[in-house]
Design a protein around this motif. Sequence first.
Motif, PDB file in Angstrom:
ATOM      1  N   ARG A  47       0.842  -1.198   0.000  1.00 13.66           N
ATOM      2  CA  ARG A  47       0.000   0.000   0.000  1.00 13.66           C
ATOM      3  C   ARG A  47       0.868   1.236   0.000  1.00 13.66           C
ATOM      4  O   ARG A  47       1.780   1.356   0.798  1.00 13.66           O
ATOM      5  CB  ARG A  47      -0.886   0.033   1.232  1.00 13.66           C
ATOM      6  CG  ARG A  47      -2.082  -0.800   1.041  1.00 13.66           C
ATOM      7  CD  ARG A  47      -3.285  -0.258   1.766  1.00 13.66           C
ATOM      8  NE  ARG A  47      -4.271  -1.309   1.783  1.00 13.66           N
ATOM      9  CZ  ARG A  47      -5.128  -1.513   0.802  1.00 13.66           C
ATOM     10  NH1 ARG A  47      -5.152  -0.718  -0.226  1.00 13.66           N
ATOM     11  NH2 ARG A  47      -5.979  -2.508   0.860  1.00 13.66           N
ATOM     12  N   GLY A  51      -2.928   5.079   0.129  1.00  9.27           N
ATOM     13  CA  GLY A  51      -3.890   3.983   0.229  1.00  9.27           C
ATOM     14  C   GLY A  51      -4.006   3.099  -1.001  1.00  9.27           C
ATOM     15  O   GLY A  51      -4.627   2.041  -0.950  1.00  9.27           O
ATOM     16  N   ARG A  52      -3.413   3.517  -2.133  1.00 12.57           N
ATOM     17  CA  ARG A  52      -3.473   2.701  -3.349  1.00 12.57           C
ATOM     18  C   ARG A  52      -2.667   1.426  -3.171  1.00 12.57           C
ATOM     19  O   ARG A  52      -1.660   1.421  -2.485  1.00 12.57           O
ATOM     20  CB  ARG A  52      -2.879   3.446  -4.543  1.00 12.57           C
ATOM     21  CG  ARG A  52      -3.618   4.641  -5.006  1.00 12.57           C
ATOM     22  CD  ARG A  52      -2.883   5.358  -6.151  1.00 12.57           C
ATOM     23  NE  ARG A  52      -1.562   5.818  -5.706  1.00 12.57           N
ATOM     24  CZ  ARG A  52      -0.398   5.473  -6.284  1.00 12.57           C
ATOM     25  NH1 ARG A  52      -0.377   4.704  -7.344  1.00 12.57           N
ATOM     26  NH2 ARG A  52       0.741   5.935  -5.827  1.00 12.57           N
ATOM     27  N   GLU A  53      -3.105   0.342  -3.811  1.00 19.83           N
ATOM     28  CA  GLU A  53      -2.292  -0.870  -3.871  1.00 19.83           C
ATOM     29  C   GLU A  53      -1.372  -0.747  -5.065  1.00 19.83           C
ATOM     30  O   GLU A  53      -1.816  -0.466  -6.171  1.00 19.83           O
ATOM     31  CB  GLU A  53      -3.172  -2.111  -4.021  1.00 19.83           C
ATOM     32  CG  GLU A  53      -3.757  -2.587  -2.735  1.00 19.83           C
ATOM     33  CD  GLU A  53      -4.369  -3.978  -2.864  1.00 19.83           C
ATOM     34  OE1 GLU A  53      -4.401  -4.544  -3.973  1.00 19.83           O
ATOM     35  OE2 GLU A  53      -4.825  -4.481  -1.836  1.00 19.83           O
ATOM     36  N   SER A  86       7.409   3.914  -0.014  1.00 18.62           N
ATOM     37  CA  SER A  86       7.212   4.200   1.407  1.00 18.62           C
ATOM     38  C   SER A  86       8.467   3.835   2.179  1.00 18.62           C
ATOM     39  O   SER A  86       9.317   3.085   1.700  1.00 18.62           O
ATOM     40  CB  SER A  86       6.005   3.421   1.961  1.00 18.62           C
ATOM     41  OG  SER A  86       6.264   2.034   1.909  1.00 18.62           O
TER      42      SER A  86
END
Length: 106
Positions: A47, A51-53, A86
């Motif tokens: 993620r 919030g996107r996969e 991330s």
Amino acid sequence: MVTRVPPSLLRHRIGVEPYLGDGAYGPTYGPPAEHSALVGEAVRMVRAPDGREVTSTAQIIAAPDLDCPPGSRVTLPRGRITTAISTAVHTAPGLPVPASKEVICE
């Protein structure tokens, strides 16, 4: 007690251009720097901060002070350039495990 990942475990060299933000002509980056890291190249679904996969193709473990915010350009040991999706700092105060920074890349 171990306080950070031992350098002997960080067997790869990566290049990082830290993401500084968006300018008038697109993303801007800080000066490139070379760092020791442990790189795993595996395809995984993760993620993104919004919030996107998304698909990750490289995961990096480095010293906890690595400057590599999401959006940074990362040059992997084989020369492929990717983008940091991330980051996470891993610590365990009081336990004999090393602190490290994990960077998930596209």
